[in-house]
Design a protein around this motif. Structure first.
Motif, PDB file in Angstrom:
ATOM      1  N   GLU A 166       0.803  -1.216   0.000  1.00 30.61           N
ATOM      2  CA  GLU A 166       0.000   0.000   0.000  1.00 30.61           C
ATOM      3  C   GLU A 166       0.839   1.270   0.000  1.00 30.61           C
ATOM      4  OE1 GLU A 166      -4.081  -1.597   2.194  1.00 30.61           O
ATOM      5  OE2 GLU A 166      -2.503  -0.704   3.424  1.00 30.61           O
ATOM      6  N   ASP A 167       2.155   1.136  -0.125  1.00 26.49           N
ATOM      7  CA  ASP A 167       3.028   2.303  -0.242  1.00 26.49           C
ATOM      8  C   ASP A 167       3.223   2.673  -1.710  1.00 26.49           C
ATOM      9  OD1 ASP A 167       3.333   2.264   2.481  1.00 26.49           O
ATOM     10  OD2 ASP A 167       5.519   2.093   2.460  1.00 26.49           O
ATOM     11  N   PHE A 216       3.551   7.970  -0.155  1.00 28.48           N
ATOM     12  CA  PHE A 216       2.131   7.852   0.200  1.00 28.48           C
ATOM     13  C   PHE A 216       1.917   6.476   0.814  1.00 28.48           C
ATOM     14  CE2 PHE A 216       2.045  10.591  -3.720  1.00 28.48           C
ATOM     15  CZ  PHE A 216       1.838  11.790  -3.050  1.00 28.48           C
ATOM     16  N   ASP A 217       1.569   6.448   2.082  1.00 29.99           N
ATOM     17  CA  ASP A 217       1.403   5.208   2.829  1.00 29.99           C
ATOM     18  C   ASP A 217      -0.095   4.978   3.051  1.00 29.99           C
ATOM     19  OD1 ASP A 217       1.416   3.083   4.550  1.00 29.99           O
ATOM     20  OD2 ASP A 217       2.706   4.003   6.060  1.00 29.99           O
ATOM     21  N   GLY A 218      -0.670   4.104   2.238  1.00 26.87           N
ATOM     22  CA  GLY A 218      -2.108   3.874   2.285  1.00 26.87           C
ATOM     23  C   GLY A 218      -2.532   2.944   3.406  1.00 26.87           C
ATOM     24  N   HIS A 219      -3.791   3.014   3.742  1.00 31.59           N
ATOM     25  CA  HIS A 219      -4.382   2.065   4.688  1.00 31.59           C
ATOM     26  C   HIS A 219      -5.813   1.764   4.240  1.00 31.59           C
ATOM     27  CE1 HIS A 219      -4.509   6.203   6.462  1.00 31.59           C
ATOM     28  NE2 HIS A 219      -5.813   5.944   6.530  1.00 31.59           N
ATOM     29  N   GLN A 232      -5.592   0.421  -1.677  1.00 30.93           N
ATOM     30  CA  GLN A 232      -4.591   1.105  -2.490  1.00 30.93           C
ATOM     31  C   GLN A 232      -5.135   2.317  -3.234  1.00 30.93           C
ATOM     32  OE1 GLN A 232      -3.750  -2.244  -5.032  1.00 30.93           O
ATOM     33  NE2 GLN A 232      -1.919  -2.815  -3.888  1.00 30.93           N
ATOM     34  N   PRO A 234      -3.861   6.159  -1.990  1.00 28.28           N
ATOM     35  CA  PRO A 234      -2.471   6.495  -2.332  1.00 28.28           C
ATOM     36  C   PRO A 234      -2.211   6.482  -3.832  1.00 28.28           C
ATOM     37  CG  PRO A 234      -2.600   4.308  -1.332  1.00 28.28           C
ATOM     38  CD  PRO A 234      -3.927   4.968  -1.120  1.00 28.28           C
ATOM     39  N   SER A 247      -4.792   7.582   3.369  1.00 30.10           N
ATOM     40  CA  SER A 247      -3.345   7.548   3.165  1.00 30.10           C
ATOM     41  C   SER A 247      -2.679   8.692   3.920  1.00 30.10           C
ATOM     42  CB  SER A 247      -3.017   7.674   1.674  1.00 30.10           C
ATOM     43  OG  SER A 247      -1.611   7.661   1.461  1.00 30.10           O
ATOM     44  N   THR A 248      -1.512   8.417   4.450  1.00 25.66           N
ATOM     45  CA  THR A 248      -0.644   9.490   4.916  1.00 25.66           C
ATOM     46  C   THR A 248       0.158   9.993   3.722  1.00 25.66           C
ATOM     47  OG1 THR A 248       1.307   8.140   5.440  1.00 25.66           O
ATOM     48  CG2 THR A 248      -0.417   8.275   7.120  1.00 25.66           C
ATOM     49  N   SER A 301       8.318   6.057   4.887  1.00 28.85           N
ATOM     50  CA  SER A 301       7.088   5.705   5.597  1.00 28.85           C
ATOM     51  C   SER A 301       7.430   5.246   7.006  1.00 28.85           C
ATOM     52  CB  SER A 301       6.350   4.588   4.840  1.00 28.85           C
ATOM     53  OG  SER A 301       7.169   3.430   4.732  1.00 28.85           O
TER      54      SER A 301
END
Length: 298
Positions: free
Chosen positions: A65-66, A86-89, A92, A95, A143-144, A248
């Motif tokens: 997910e990065d 972009f670090d998704g949660h 996907q 991000p 996402s962060t 990340s």
């Protein structure tokens, strides 16, 4: 004549193959989970300014997910270095959307060249609103982000929401340019929005018992209790600036800023430096996805 034609044809094929190979490994691109996990590039304005990136999938059961952006781009008579993690949660889609649209939105801002910090804040807000509007298509994940824009090799504009981090090395000393947006630190703001922060034994503080960061793109079901306002800083790149690391939280959970700086200070190649950091995070038992960009100024 036939032999000559065969020879020419063969030579052309070799050239095309070699040229295609160069294109295939060209690192000046946006990176997603289906692409190569490593690459590098350099500035055309100042050849000694280079970048490298490396990604490693974590041990979790979900897909990577990065996402990473690492490229130099010509805009009129200016050169921009565009770098991001972009670090998704919870999927996907968010991000993936960010790596395609966020920098474009920033560069569309009328005040980008005169007031870059304000332009970045505005673009972050617009992008988040669009993601929320498209939640039916993009889903309810989030996402962060940490972004860095190097303007004409002189000025670095860094922004972040969440816990992906940017760290500058100046004369061997680590200087954190971003802010980790942690629920425990922003608990009062979250409560004022009607949310709560829980911290179960053995776990980390979470917004509404779910999200381990207090700011993020997306996350429609939590957005009323979350912020998407980025921390932004403009840093002039002086002679004492050696390199900057974007990574990340898969890296920062197991390494301090100074440890990361010390680990790669003597490594000249930016891609090798990024790979060393991801491998060291793995050695330290990081189980999260790990993505890293290193931009060398010297």
């Amino acid at each position: 004549m036939t032999n000559n034609l065969v020879s020419v044809h063969f030579t052309v094929l070799i050239f095309v193959y070699q040229f295609s190979g160069l294109l295939l490994i060209n690192p000046e691109k946006v990176l997603g989970p289906s692409d190569s996990d490593s690459g590098k590039g350099k500035s055309k304005m100042k050849k000694h300014i280079t970048h490298g990136f490396h990604l490693v999938k974590g041990r979790s059961g979900h897909a990577m997910e990065d996402y990473v952006v690492a490229q130099f781009k010509q805009v009129d008579n200016n050169e921009l270095g565009l770098f991001a993690i972009f670090d998704g949660h919870s999927g996907q889609s968010v991000p993936d959307y960010l790596k395609t649209h966020l920098f474009d939105n920033i560069l569309k801002e009328p005040k980008f060249w005169t007031e870059p910090a304000d332009a970045v804040k505005s673009a972050y807000s617009i992008t988040d609103s669009t993601i929320l509007d498209k939640s039916g298509e993009l889903g309810r994940g989030g996402s962060t982000a940490v972004t860095a824009i190097l303007i004409n090799c002189q000025k670095l504009v860094v922004a972040n929401i969440g816990d992906s981090r940017a760290v500058l090395c100046q004369n061997g000393q680590a200087k954190q340019l971003s802010v980790d947006h942690e629920p425990s630190v922003e608990s009062e703001d979250i409560k004022n929005r009607g949310g709560f922060v829980s911290n179960f034994p053995g776990d980390v503080p979470r917004v509404d018992g779910q999200l381990a960061v207090s700011r993020a793109f997306g996350d429609k079901s939590l957005k009323v209790h979350l912020s998407s306002e980025p921390h932004v800083i403009v840093e002039l790149i002086g002679d004492d600036a050696e390199f900057v690391i974007l990574a990340s939280d898969g890296l920062w959970k197991v390494m301090t800023n100074q440890e990361a700086v010390d680990a790669i200070r003597d490594v000249k190649d930016a891609r090798s430096a990024a790979k060393i950091l991801t491998e060291e995070a793995l050695n330290r038992k990081s189980s999260d996805d790990i993505s890293c960009v290193v931009v060398k100024f010297q």
